[in-house]
Design a protein around this motif. Structure first.
Motif, PDB file in Angstrom:
ATOM      1  N   THR A  82       0.831  -1.201   0.000  1.00 51.58           N
ATOM      2  CA  THR A  82       0.000   0.000   0.000  1.00 51.58           C
ATOM      3  C   THR A  82       0.870   1.258   0.000  1.00 51.58           C
ATOM      4  N   ILE A  83       1.968   1.224   0.762  1.00 53.31           N
ATOM      5  CA  ILE A  83       2.916   2.345   0.746  1.00 53.31           C
ATOM      6  C   ILE A  83       3.526   2.491  -0.645  1.00 53.31           C
ATOM      7  N   PHE A  84       3.867   1.370  -1.258  1.00 51.94           N
ATOM      8  CA  PHE A  84       4.414   1.402  -2.621  1.00 51.94           C
ATOM      9  C   PHE A  84       3.397   2.016  -3.585  1.00 51.94           C
ATOM     10  N   ALA A  85       2.141   1.640  -3.445  1.00 48.71           N
ATOM     11  CA  ALA A  85       1.093   2.188  -4.315  1.00 48.71           C
ATOM     12  C   ALA A  85       0.914   3.680  -4.085  1.00 48.71           C
ATOM     13  N   SER A  86       0.985   4.098  -2.828  1.00 47.96           N
ATOM     14  CA  SER A  86       0.732   5.503  -2.495  1.00 47.96           C
ATOM     15  C   SER A  86       1.888   6.423  -2.884  1.00 47.96           C
ATOM     16  N   ASP A  87       3.124   5.995  -2.595  1.00 49.82           N
ATOM     17  CA  ASP A  87       4.269   6.901  -2.730  1.00 49.82           C
ATOM     18  C   ASP A  87       5.163   6.636  -3.933  1.00 49.82           C
ATOM     19  N   TYR A  88       5.110   5.423  -4.473  1.00 49.48           N
ATOM     20  CA  TYR A  88       6.089   5.076  -5.501  1.00 49.48           C
ATOM     21  C   TYR A  88       5.457   4.636  -6.825  1.00 49.48           C
ATOM     22  N   THR A  89       4.144   4.764  -6.945  1.00 48.81           N
ATOM     23  CA  THR A  89       3.448   4.326  -8.157  1.00 48.81           C
ATOM     24  C   THR A  89       2.793   5.508  -8.847  1.00 48.81           C
ATOM     25  N   ASP A  90       2.936   5.567 -10.145  1.00 46.79           N
ATOM     26  CA  ASP A  90       2.273   6.609 -10.944  1.00 46.79           C
ATOM     27  C   ASP A  90       0.806   6.225 -11.123  1.00 46.79           C
ATOM     28  N   ARG A  91      -0.070   6.884 -10.378  1.00 43.66           N
ATOM     29  CA  ARG A  91      -1.492   6.535 -10.377  1.00 43.66           C
ATOM     30  C   ARG A  91      -2.347   7.513 -11.168  1.00 43.66           C
ATOM     31  N   ALA A  92      -1.702   8.486 -11.823  1.00 41.98           N
ATOM     32  CA  ALA A  92      -2.445   9.467 -12.618  1.00 41.98           C
ATOM     33  C   ALA A  92      -2.717   8.906 -14.013  1.00 41.98           C
ATOM     34  N   LEU A  93      -3.970   8.994 -14.446  1.00 45.72           N
ATOM     35  CA  LEU A  93      -4.374   8.483 -15.752  1.00 45.72           C
ATOM     36  C   LEU A  93      -5.035   9.590 -16.550  1.00 45.72           C
ATOM     37  N   THR A  94      -4.789   9.583 -17.855  1.00 44.60           N
ATOM     38  CA  THR A  94      -5.424  10.549 -18.752  1.00 44.60           C
ATOM     39  C   THR A  94      -5.844   9.846 -20.041  1.00 44.60           C
ATOM     40  N   GLY A  95      -6.739  10.478 -20.792  1.00 38.88           N
ATOM     41  CA  GLY A  95      -7.127   9.971 -22.103  1.00 38.88           C
ATOM     42  C   GLY A  95      -7.776   8.603 -22.048  1.00 38.88           C
ATOM     43  N   ASP A  96      -7.347   7.743 -22.979  1.00 38.98           N
ATOM     44  CA  ASP A  96      -7.937   6.398 -23.085  1.00 38.98           C
ATOM     45  C   ASP A  96      -7.698   5.565 -21.833  1.00 38.98           C
ATOM     46  N   SER A  97      -6.526   5.733 -21.223  1.00 34.41           N
ATOM     47  CA  SER A  97      -6.224   4.969 -20.007  1.00 34.41           C
ATOM     48  C   SER A  97      -7.210   5.310 -18.895  1.00 34.41           C
TER      49      SER A  97
END
Length: 298
Positions: free
Chosen positions: A47-62
């Motif tokens: 969960t820490i990896f998801a929060s601080d180290y993962t690019d969670r921003a999505l745009t367009g088709d994604s």
């Protein structure tokens, strides 16, 4: 058949057979500790990896694809529960009208919140996936793959219990190998990064497949192998091993920052790669002995 004889007359099982089967349960309980120790990182280091180290921003088709998937996995279970409640209302409304009214009202409010959330999500130009959202993947993958595993276990390719245990351990280790590979470029001591979400999704997929191999099989073998008079005790030992795995897993996760500062996040995830895979290999090696000690139980 020997299996039928053992199941129909449990009181006549020889003492040495009972002893061997209890030893097998103990071995399974030990090895399941390694699995849940790694698997329960989903609520801490992952969960820490998801929060601080993962690019969670999505745009367009994604972003659109995510919105559609999120809508499906939110609405479909809610529709199923609504249908079940509707059937329940038909049978119980006359007897428990007030309780059913409040339950129905509460569920209507839940539907309102869900619709509001989804409408707001679709109106947004950009989307940021919540770090906690990834934990939903475990339930989703179980729903998707459990029927396939059930069919596979019923086929002639059905492996033995110890091999299923080994498969579960190795799969959870490979899942962490994906995270270790994905975090290789994170600098020592970094507080944030933008690793692709694909590694986290792949890790949850592999962990869930491992859970489908190990968890149902373990519970099944405890009930089959334990003497009737000790079934409760054996299940207690089994769940104590799960408890210890969670405690040790939380303690291990507390070393995430020190290991990140000195050796890198990839090294931290490699710990959860090598130990479960090593345990899985050991289980494969001792599986003929375990199978012999089970004395005909499949």
């Amino acid at each position: 058949a020997e299996e039928d004889l053992l199941e129909n007359k449990p009181e006549e099982v020889p003492a040495n057979v009972t002893r061997d089967r209890i030893i097998v349960i103990s071995i399974f309980a030990l090895f399941t500790t390694f699995f849940w120790w790694a698997f329960e990182q989903a609520g801490s280091s992952m969960t820490i990896f998801a929060s601080d180290y993962t690019d969670r921003a999505l745009t367009g088709d994604s972003a659109l694809i995510f919105k559609i998937i999120n809508t499906i996995i939110t609405v479909v279970p809610l529709l199923v529960i609504t249908y079940v409640l509707g059937m329940l209302f038909k049978q119980t409304f006359k007897k428990f009208a007030l309780s059913n009214f409040w339950l129905g009202l509460s569920f209507a409010i839940i539907w309102g919140i869900v619709i509001w959330m989804l409408v707001r999500e679709f109106q947004s130009d950009t989307t940021e996936v919540a770090a906690s959202w990834f934990s939903v993947l475990n339930s989703l993958f179980i729903i998707l793959f459990a029927p396939l595993f059930a069919k596979f276990w019923q086929s002639r390719f059905n492996p033995t219990g110890p091999i299923k245990f080994a498969m579960g351990l190795i799969l959870v280790g490979i899942g962490f190998a994906a995270l270790a590979y994905g975090s290789m470029d994170i600098p020592l001591g970094a507080k944030t990064a933008s690793v692709s979400m694909i590694w986290l999704v792949l890790a949850f997929l592999l962990h869930t497949l491992g859970e489908l191999c190990l968890s149902p099989v373990g519970l099944s073998y405890v009930s089959k192998l334990a003497p009737v008079r000790l079934v409760g005790l054996m299940f207690g030992i089994w769940f104590i091993s799960n408890f210890l795995a969670g405690v040790i897993g939380g303690w291990t996760a507390s070393f995430m920052d020190p290991i990140l500062d000195e050796h890198g996040l990839s090294t931290f995830f490699l710990i959860f790669t090598l130990i479960p895979i090593g345990a899985g290999i050991i289980m494969v090696l001792i599986s003929p002995i375990i199978k012999r000690m089970m004395h005909g139980i499949r």
